[in-house]
Scaffold this active site. Structure first.
Site, mmCIF file in Angstrom:
data_model
loop_
_atom_site.group_PDB
_atom_site.id
_atom_site.type_symbol
_atom_site.label_atom_id
_atom_site.label_comp_id
_atom_site.label_asym_id
_atom_site.label_seq_id
_atom_site.Cartn_x
_atom_site.Cartn_y
_atom_site.Cartn_z
ATOM 1 N N PHE A 80 0.601 -1.314 -0.319
ATOM 2 C CA PHE A 80 -0.129 0.109 0.215
ATOM 3 C C PHE A 80 0.700 1.272 -0.114
ATOM 4 O O PHE A 80 1.942 1.828 0.876
ATOM 5 C CB PHE A 80 -1.112 0.101 1.067
ATOM 6 C CG PHE A 80 -1.918 1.327 1.285
ATOM 7 C CD1 PHE A 80 -2.512 1.159 0.106
ATOM 8 C CD2 PHE A 80 -2.119 1.900 2.765
ATOM 9 C CE1 PHE A 80 -3.476 2.450 0.282
ATOM 10 C CE2 PHE A 80 -3.031 2.536 2.655
ATOM 11 C CZ PHE A 80 -3.814 3.681 1.674
ATOM 12 N N LYS A 89 -3.600 14.618 2.921
ATOM 13 C CA LYS A 89 -4.651 14.756 2.492
ATOM 14 C C LYS A 89 -5.156 14.087 2.525
ATOM 15 O O LYS A 89 -7.089 14.447 2.537
ATOM 16 C CB LYS A 89 -4.696 14.705 0.722
ATOM 17 C CG LYS A 89 -3.425 16.135 0.630
ATOM 18 C CD LYS A 89 -3.602 16.152 -1.169
ATOM 19 C CE LYS A 89 -2.046 16.936 -1.459
ATOM 20 N NZ LYS A 89 -2.650 17.286 -3.119
ATOM 21 N N GLY A 90 -5.651 13.092 3.698
ATOM 22 C CA GLY A 90 -5.841 11.863 4.687
ATOM 23 C C GLY A 90 -6.516 11.134 3.282
ATOM 24 O O GLY A 90 -7.783 10.355 3.835
ATOM 25 N N GLY A 92 -4.927 8.888 2.214
ATOM 26 C CA GLY A 92 -4.177 7.034 2.855
ATOM 27 C C GLY A 92 -5.669 6.658 3.977
ATOM 28 O O GLY A 92 -6.113 5.685 3.543
ATOM 29 N N ASN A 120 9.378 1.624 10.652
ATOM 30 C CA ASN A 120 8.771 2.655 10.036
ATOM 31 C C ASN A 120 7.597 3.305 11.104
ATOM 32 O O ASN A 120 6.412 2.723 10.593
ATOM 33 C CB ASN A 120 7.802 1.782 8.507
ATOM 34 C CG ASN A 120 7.146 3.097 8.081
ATOM 35 O OD1 ASN A 120 6.957 3.843 7.920
ATOM 36 N ND2 ASN A 120 6.949 2.527 6.444
ATOM 37 N N ALA A 123 3.922 3.889 9.731
ATOM 38 C CA ALA A 123 3.394 3.450 8.930
ATOM 39 C C ALA A 123 2.141 1.784 10.231
ATOM 40 O O ALA A 123 1.377 2.373 10.426
ATOM 41 C CB ALA A 123 3.979 2.360 7.963
ATOM 42 N N TYR A 127 -1.478 1.977 10.847
ATOM 43 C CA TYR A 127 -2.264 1.317 10.253
ATOM 44 C C TYR A 127 -2.958 0.988 12.500
ATOM 45 O O TYR A 127 -4.851 0.563 12.438
ATOM 46 C CB TYR A 127 -1.720 0.276 10.204
ATOM 47 C CG TYR A 127 -1.341 -0.021 8.948
ATOM 48 C CD1 TYR A 127 -2.459 -0.209 7.726
ATOM 49 C CD2 TYR A 127 0.418 0.631 8.335
ATOM 50 C CE1 TYR A 127 -1.767 0.236 6.262
ATOM 51 C CE2 TYR A 127 0.686 -0.283 7.095
ATOM 52 C CZ TYR A 127 -0.922 -0.076 5.694
ATOM 53 O OH TYR A 127 -0.097 0.154 4.708
#
Length: 153
Positions: A80, A89-90, A92, A120, A123, A127
């Site tokens: 991804f 910008k939202g 994701g 990371n 990330a 998540y």
């Protein structure tokens, strides 16, 4: 906001998908899209499906879904990424929700898994914010931490 969609990578759009790049400081965390597409073609046992993520008509990102284990009831959401011009910008969050819904509709799985490199932190936070949990498993293929999202009935 312009409509966000997922489209399979095809002969018509692979060039624009392979041209997408993360920010320079993110490149070490993810394979490039061309390698992922080649993997989907040549590692057929995993039945990878590659998708371009679009904001309107603009290619904004990439995702790979596959390696389903029907017996255990899980599938990988892999690679991804969003192009650097579409980050912060939202999008994701919206694209992740779109991908999860796609999996819910198209696969009979109870769990979505993915892996993240230990360093990371961004990330991992992303998540976890979207309901993925780190059960403490490591992907033996690459040493990355496995995150899991349990799907309700």
């Amino acid at each position: 906001m312009t409509k966000l969609t997922m489209h399979p990578v095809t002969a018509e759009n692979w060039r624009e998908i392979t041209a997408l790049t993360p920010k320079e400081n993110q490149e070490r965390f993810i394979e490039n899209n061309a390698v992922s597409i080649l993997e989907s073609i040549y590692e057929t046992e995993h039945e990878w499906r590659c998708f371009g993520l679009y904001q309107g008509k603009d290619a904004a990102g990439f995702i790979m879904i596959g390696a389903e284990d029907k017996e255990e009831g899980w599938i990988w959401l892999d690679r991804f990424m969003l192009d650097e011009k579409f980050q912060e910008k939202g999008l994701g969050s919206s694209f992740l929700k779109t991908a999860v819904e796609y999996i819910r509709r198209n696969y009979k799985v109870r769990e979505i898994i993915l892996s993240v490199t230990e360093e990371n932190k961004a990330a991992k936070t992303f998540y976890e914010k979207h309901g993925f949990q780190n059960p403490g498993r490591i992907d033996p293929e690459n040493g990355e931490e496995i995150f899991s999202l349990r799907l309700s009935g």
